[in-house]
Design a protein around this motif. Structure first.
Motif, mmCIF file in Angstrom:
data_model
loop_
_atom_site.group_PDB
_atom_site.id
_atom_site.type_symbol
_atom_site.label_atom_id
_atom_site.label_comp_id
_atom_site.label_asym_id
_atom_site.label_seq_id
_atom_site.Cartn_x
_atom_site.Cartn_y
_atom_site.Cartn_z
ATOM 1 N N PHE A 260 0.825 -1.355 -0.039
ATOM 2 C CA PHE A 260 0.009 0.009 0.035
ATOM 3 C C PHE A 260 0.724 1.380 0.179
ATOM 4 C CE2 PHE A 260 -3.006 -3.235 1.364
ATOM 5 C CZ PHE A 260 -4.170 -2.686 0.651
ATOM 6 N N GLY A 261 2.043 1.101 -0.479
ATOM 7 C CA GLY A 261 3.052 2.346 -0.516
ATOM 8 C C GLY A 261 4.204 1.931 -1.302
ATOM 9 N N THR A 262 5.022 2.965 -1.775
ATOM 10 C CA THR A 262 6.150 2.807 -2.348
ATOM 11 C C THR A 262 7.198 2.400 -1.644
ATOM 12 O OG1 THR A 262 6.464 5.243 -2.601
ATOM 13 C CG2 THR A 262 5.545 4.321 -4.348
ATOM 14 N N GLN A 263 7.263 2.833 -0.225
ATOM 15 C CA GLN A 263 8.365 2.517 0.665
ATOM 16 C C GLN A 263 8.199 1.056 0.759
ATOM 17 O OE1 GLN A 263 10.794 4.612 1.619
ATOM 18 N NE2 GLN A 263 11.858 2.806 2.650
ATOM 19 N N ASN A 264 7.078 0.594 1.185
ATOM 20 C CA ASN A 264 6.776 -0.878 1.265
ATOM 21 C C ASN A 264 7.410 -1.596 0.210
ATOM 22 O OD1 ASN A 264 3.866 -2.918 2.066
ATOM 23 N ND2 ASN A 264 6.343 -3.371 2.244
ATOM 24 N N ALA A 265 6.987 -1.213 -0.944
ATOM 25 C CA ALA A 265 7.725 -1.855 -2.140
ATOM 26 C C ALA A 265 9.069 -1.867 -2.375
ATOM 27 C CB ALA A 265 7.062 -1.363 -3.272
ATOM 28 N N LEU A 266 9.586 -0.762 -2.120
ATOM 29 C CA LEU A 266 11.214 -0.758 -2.168
ATOM 30 C C LEU A 266 11.945 -1.767 -1.312
ATOM 31 C CD1 LEU A 266 11.429 3.261 -2.780
ATOM 32 C CD2 LEU A 266 12.054 1.436 -4.456
#
Length: 305
Positions: free
Chosen positions: A195-201
């Motif tokens: 649910f967020g780009t930081q999580n994805a990275l």
């Protein structure tokens, strides 16, 4: 067909999008296939997946559903196979049957506990976790069964996938699970929704570390996306589904929109979901889209691609 999917999966420059489908509690999967065709979704994705009795609730068979989707759209389908419902004999028998009808992308899953089933007194099998199925697929791809016996007619190549949580308070837990599934042969690992780009990275960084530790190069992380358009859905995922982290900002935004009415809530949720989808595509264009058969919602996201 399968080779093209795998080539797209492993090419960092190419987009790869699969769409999850959930067979229903009835004897006909055709309405799901028809809906996908009527909405033109088959033209916007690289493949599909079919779930296997999720939450231990009785549904139409995932392998047959995969076959019907492949037959209609000539695109590969990841047929989920759960360890909960099969021992090693049944797993291998189903793999042979699936191979015979050319269902050859398999998503290995340990499965939800049988105690939550809608079938009274149902018992889980669980001879092993999903890595046993990955090992069985390795054997099949070598032309032998799990007991080491050669097949008279060898199976066609099978392409194994696995799943992973998208969040853990201890990142080393995710690193360990990534490494284990890579070592057992998973070519792609699909995460629970991010649910967020930081999580994805963070997930991508952990995955690269797992590849380095395991010495596996030809494997790819696939980021799960679940568009949320209701406060109650976000709250449920946040409170009841381990391995998912719904940011407080999402819940707060949906809460404020909810106070203004259902339409505002849905529009705000859709906007956030579409923005996330676009952001993730820019970071890592390998996505598995989950909508719980809300295919019109999938269409709205995919139309912006």
């Amino acid at each position: 067909m399968f080779e093209t999917l795998i080539e797209k999966l492993h090419d960092p420059k190419k987009s790869y999008i699969t769409l999850e489908t959930t067979p229903r509690h009835n004897a006909d999967f055709a309405p799901v296939v028809d809906t996908i065709e009527n909405l033109g979704l088959h033209e916007k994705v690289d493949g599909f997946s079919t779930t296997d009795n999720p939450l231990a609730k009785l549904k139409f068979n995932s392998i047959i559903a995969a076959f019907l989707l492949q037959q209609r759209f000539e695109k590969p389908v990841l047929a989920t196979m759960s360890m909960r419902d099969r021992n090693k004999i049944a797993l291998q028998s189903d793999l042979l049957g699936a191979n015979g009808i050319d269902v050859r992308t398999v998503l290995a899953l340990t499965g939800d506990p049988a105690k939550i089933s809608d079938q009274p007194s149902a018992k889980g099998v669980f001879e092993g976790d999903s890595t046993m199925l990955l090992d069985i697929i390795k054997c099949f791809n070598a032309g032998i069964d799990y007991a080491g016996r050669e097949f008279d007619i060898k199976p066609k190549p099978i392409y194994p996938f696995a799943v992973s949580n998208a969040f853990s308070k201890n990142p080393k837990t995710l690193l360990k699970k990534f490494s284990k599934k890579l070592e057992h042969g998973a070519q792609g690992i699909i995460t629970q929704p991010v649910f967020g780009t930081q999580n994805a990275l963070e997930l991508l960084e952990l995955f690269e570390e797992a590849k380095s530790l395991s010495g596996i190069k030809n494997a790819t992380l696939i980021l799960g996306i679940f568009p949320v358009t209701r406060l109650r859905t976000a709250q449920f995922l946040s409170s009841h589904v381990p391995g998912i982290n719904v940011p407080k900002s999402w819940i707060d935004t949906l809460y404020e929109a909810h106070k203004k009415g259902e339409k505002e809530e849905e529009e705000r949720g859709l906007t956030m979901s579409m923005d996330l989808f676009e952001e993730i595509k820019e970071i890592h264009p390998k996505i598995h889209l989950m909508t719980a058969n809300r295919f019109m919602l999938a269409k709205k996201l995919l139309e912006v691609t």
